[in-house]
Write a protein that holds these residues in place. Structure first.
Motif, PDB file in Angstrom:
ATOM      1  N   ALA A 143       0.828  -1.209   0.000  1.00 13.73           N
ATOM      2  CA  ALA A 143       0.000   0.000   0.000  1.00 13.73           C
ATOM      3  C   ALA A 143       0.861   1.257   0.000  1.00 13.73           C
ATOM      4  CB  ALA A 143      -0.920   0.001   1.224  1.00 13.73           C
ATOM      5  N   ASN A 145       4.718   3.235  -0.677  1.00 13.13           N
ATOM      6  CA  ASN A 145       5.964   3.206  -1.431  1.00 13.13           C
ATOM      7  C   ASN A 145       7.064   2.546  -0.595  1.00 13.13           C
ATOM      8  OD1 ASN A 145       5.038   4.696  -3.750  1.00 13.13           O
ATOM      9  ND2 ASN A 145       5.054   6.523  -2.451  1.00 13.13           N
ATOM     10  N   VAL A 196      -8.721  11.893 -14.352  1.00  8.79           N
ATOM     11  CA  VAL A 196      -9.318  10.761 -15.074  1.00  8.79           C
ATOM     12  C   VAL A 196      -8.653  10.641 -16.439  1.00  8.79           C
ATOM     13  CG1 VAL A 196     -11.409   9.912 -16.174  1.00  8.79           C
ATOM     14  CG2 VAL A 196     -11.529  10.988 -13.912  1.00  8.79           C
ATOM     15  N   THR A 197      -8.228   9.449 -16.782  1.00  8.39           N
ATOM     16  CA  THR A 197      -7.388   9.285 -17.959  1.00  8.39           C
ATOM     17  C   THR A 197      -7.877   8.122 -18.816  1.00  8.39           C
ATOM     18  OG1 THR A 197      -5.554   9.930 -16.552  1.00  8.39           O
ATOM     19  CG2 THR A 197      -4.998   9.001 -18.689  1.00  8.39           C
ATOM     20  N   GLY A 199      -6.795   5.366 -21.795  1.00  8.74           N
ATOM     21  CA  GLY A 199      -5.622   4.773 -22.433  1.00  8.74           C
ATOM     22  C   GLY A 199      -4.539   4.452 -21.418  1.00  8.74           C
ATOM     23  N   VAL A 201      -1.666   4.646 -18.913  1.00  5.67           N
ATOM     24  CA  VAL A 201      -1.117   5.622 -17.967  1.00  5.67           C
ATOM     25  C   VAL A 201       0.182   5.064 -17.414  1.00  5.67           C
ATOM     26  CG1 VAL A 201      -1.496   6.864 -15.822  1.00  5.67           C
ATOM     27  CG2 VAL A 201      -3.433   6.316 -17.301  1.00  5.67           C
ATOM     28  N   ASN A 203       3.312   5.663 -14.769  1.00 10.06           N
ATOM     29  CA  ASN A 203       3.693   6.491 -13.620  1.00 10.06           C
ATOM     30  C   ASN A 203       5.197   6.707 -13.587  1.00 10.06           C
ATOM     31  OD1 ASN A 203       1.144   6.876 -12.363  1.00 10.06           O
ATOM     32  ND2 ASN A 203       1.165   4.698 -11.858  1.00 10.06           N
TER      33      ASN A 203
ATOM     34  N   LYS B 192       1.252   4.442  -2.264  1.00 14.06           N
ATOM     35  CA  LYS B 192       1.684   4.085  -3.605  1.00 14.06           C
ATOM     36  C   LYS B 192       0.659   4.600  -4.611  1.00 14.06           C
ATOM     37  CE  LYS B 192       4.144   0.260  -4.025  1.00 14.06           C
ATOM     38  NZ  LYS B 192       4.464  -1.179  -4.084  1.00 14.06           N
ATOM     39  N   GLU B 193       1.160   5.133  -5.699  1.00 18.00           N
ATOM     40  CA  GLU B 193       0.221   5.565  -6.745  1.00 18.00           C
ATOM     41  C   GLU B 193      -0.331   4.332  -7.451  1.00 18.00           C
ATOM     42  OE1 GLU B 193       1.536   8.888  -9.212  1.00 18.00           O
ATOM     43  OE2 GLU B 193       3.130   9.229  -7.742  1.00 18.00           O
ATOM     44  N   LEU B 194      -1.415   4.554  -8.146  1.00 18.33           N
ATOM     45  CA  LEU B 194      -2.008   3.435  -8.867  1.00 18.33           C
ATOM     46  C   LEU B 194      -1.018   2.928  -9.906  1.00 18.33           C
ATOM     47  CD1 LEU B 194      -5.575   4.901  -9.347  1.00 18.33           C
ATOM     48  CD2 LEU B 194      -4.894   3.012  -7.853  1.00 18.33           C
ATOM     49  N   PRO B 195      -0.977   1.635 -10.120  1.00 11.34           N
ATOM     50  CA  PRO B 195      -0.042   1.071 -11.097  1.00 11.34           C
ATOM     51  C   PRO B 195      -0.491   1.404 -12.524  1.00 11.34           C
ATOM     52  CG  PRO B 195      -1.488  -0.626 -10.254  1.00 11.34           C
ATOM     53  CD  PRO B 195      -1.812   0.613  -9.496  1.00 11.34           C
ATOM     54  N   VAL B 196       0.356   1.082 -13.470  1.00 19.70           N
ATOM     55  CA  VAL B 196       0.011   1.282 -14.875  1.00 19.70           C
ATOM     56  C   VAL B 196      -1.361   0.674 -15.137  1.00 19.70           C
ATOM     57  CG1 VAL B 196       0.613   0.645 -17.238  1.00 19.70           C
ATOM     58  CG2 VAL B 196       2.409   1.278 -15.598  1.00 19.70           C
ATOM     59  N   THR B 197      -2.214   1.438 -15.812  1.00 16.01           N
ATOM     60  CA  THR B 197      -3.618   1.049 -15.914  1.00 16.01           C
ATOM     61  C   THR B 197      -4.104   1.182 -17.351  1.00 16.01           C
ATOM     62  OG1 THR B 197      -3.909   2.016 -13.734  1.00 16.01           O
ATOM     63  CG2 THR B 197      -5.898   1.503 -14.956  1.00 16.01           C
ATOM     64  N   TYR B 198      -4.911   0.275 -17.765  1.00 12.39           N
ATOM     65  CA  TYR B 198      -5.526   0.384 -19.077  1.00 12.39           C
ATOM     66  C   TYR B 198      -6.974   0.803 -18.894  1.00 12.39           C
ATOM     67  CZ  TYR B 198      -1.412  -2.014 -20.677  1.00 12.39           C
ATOM     68  OH  TYR B 198      -0.114  -2.335 -20.947  1.00 12.39           O
ATOM     69  N   GLY B 199      -7.448   1.588 -19.788  1.00 17.60           N
ATOM     70  CA  GLY B 199      -8.855   1.960 -19.726  1.00 17.60           C
ATOM     71  C   GLY B 199      -9.091   3.138 -18.805  1.00 17.60           C
ATOM     72  N   LEU B 200     -10.325   3.264 -18.348  1.00 15.56           N
ATOM     73  CA  LEU B 200     -10.731   4.411 -17.552  1.00 15.56           C
ATOM     74  C   LEU B 200     -10.194   4.314 -16.117  1.00 15.56           C
ATOM     75  CD1 LEU B 200     -12.455   6.961 -17.334  1.00 15.56           C
ATOM     76  CD2 LEU B 200     -14.371   5.496 -16.721  1.00 15.56           C
ATOM     77  N   VAL B 201      -9.549   5.367 -15.698  1.00 15.51           N
ATOM     78  CA  VAL B 201      -9.046   5.427 -14.321  1.00 15.51           C
ATOM     79  C   VAL B 201      -9.792   6.527 -13.581  1.00 15.51           C
ATOM     80  CG1 VAL B 201      -7.048   5.831 -12.861  1.00 15.51           C
ATOM     81  CG2 VAL B 201      -6.753   4.738 -15.090  1.00 15.51           C
ATOM     82  N   THR B 202     -10.438   6.154 -12.524  1.00 13.05           N
ATOM     83  CA  THR B 202     -11.103   7.200 -11.732  1.00 13.05           C
ATOM     84  C   THR B 202     -10.389   7.369 -10.408  1.00 13.05           C
ATOM     85  OG1 THR B 202     -12.601   5.527 -10.900  1.00 13.05           O
ATOM     86  CG2 THR B 202     -13.402   6.876 -12.704  1.00 13.05           C
ATOM     87  N   ASN B 203     -10.169   8.580 -10.053  1.00 10.08           N
ATOM     88  CA  ASN B 203      -9.464   8.840  -8.791  1.00 10.08           C
ATOM     89  C   ASN B 203     -10.460   9.115  -7.669  1.00 10.08           C
ATOM     90  OD1 ASN B 203      -6.758   8.663  -9.699  1.00 10.08           O
ATOM     91  ND2 ASN B 203      -7.111  10.543 -10.827  1.00 10.08           N
TER      92      ASN B 203
END
Lengths: 203, 203
Positions: A143, A145, A196-197, A199, A201, A203, B192-203
DNA sequence: CCTACCGATCGGTAGG
DNA sequence: CCTACCGATCGGTAGG
């Protein structure tokens, strides 16, 4: 607080706390304390053995309270984020509930006698270990770093402790609101998270 | 440091710094300083007007250095993140380069005379305003979360200042490495930030 | 809780 | 930079 003491002794301790906080332990004289208690300096010695007993009581009473607070946190089945939030909440609660004693506890323990100072440092380290355990748990769970645990725990604690410098009861922020803000700060930092992204992403 | 002073006076100031740091200003006597300088107590008074002049010099010399450092940062066309990184780097640089004076500066300014204390607090506030300006800029640019600017600036500073408590030159971390870790901590926090993600990412 | 007082130490000055 | 010394204040005790 100050259990198994006469009311008069508790009163003296309470007055001493305020003076130590305001002037510092070394710059506060027994005569200052006597004046606050409205007795002659010599009369204090029927309640206390000496000036250092007052400092000792303040430092160890607070150490006891902080240790109990972190003990509670580590007895509960929470994840690291929840534990951190609770540890911060308890810490801020104690600082704001005992503002004079907290300043003395944080700043003037250096004036304890060598033996008692060593003892005090052990208790303080045990408290810090409570925070290190939370950070370690967070890192292990993935959870948090992969930070230096000691470094992170001390950075968190120092960002909490400055609250005693500005907190006044009249202030608009309640202890729990301060704790929430600090928890958020410690967990997510200043920087805005990515919006919100769509495709890929990275880090 | 201590410009326009005789070498002997600089030497006395340097010895006083170390003693003030170790014992605290109030608990350090003129005789302690004289002993360190290997002269009789009365001899100090051909170099200084009194004990407070030493505290005054330490506090205001350091205030000057910190203000110059933040001034540099705010003269440069950087974005808020870069400015914060530079301000943290400069701050840690000063703390580690002048460890004794820094502790006295951070802790013992309370013992300045009322007039000088007021003056000192103004300088310190100007320094803090430098940090507030950076936070404000970050919020305006949308790079930082919409935090309480005063609260955030003080939290950052207090998380930097505890470095003086444990830093020793022999340590494995260099000042710039400490600064980098603290900058990262302040910007992104523990979580930790969210890992590499495909598709829609909502924070 | 008081009066009376202790020796030690404080920051600082006079005079050289 | 020294010797000699100042009055004030320190934490604490004796004795009631």
């Amino acid at each position: 607080m100050f259990v198994s003491m006469t009311d008069r002794k508790k009163e003296i301790l309470s007055l001493a706390q305020a003076l130590f906080r305001e002037k510092g332990y070394a710059a506060t004289s027994v005569r200052d304390i006597a004046a606050a208690a409205q007795v002659e300096p010599a009369s204090l010695y029927s309640h206390i053995k000496g000036k250092e007993e007052l400092l000792d009581a303040i430092c160890f009473e607070m150490a006891d309270k902080f240790l109990k607070a972190i003990g509670e946190v580590n007895d509960i089945y929470f994840d690291a984020v929840q534990k951190l939030a609770m540890a911060v909440k308890n810490h801020i609660q104690l600082l704001t509930e005992h503002p004079d004693a907290s300043v003395v506890f944080l700043r003037d323990w250096r004036y304890l006698s060598d033996d008692r100072k060593d003892e005090f440092i052990k208790l303080r380290d045990r408290y810090e270990e409570g925070f290190r355990a939370i950070v370690r748990k967070g890192v292990d769970e993935g959870a948090f770093n992969e930070v230096d645990v000691r470094f992170a725990a001390l950075t968190i604690l120092s960002s909490l402790n400055w609250v005693v410098e500005w907190y006044h009861e009249e202030g608009k922020l309640q202890p729990n609101e301060i704790a929430d803000q600090l928890t958020k700060f410690v967990l997510t930092g200043l920087q805005k998270e990515l919006p919100v992204t769509y495709g890929l992403v990275t880090n």
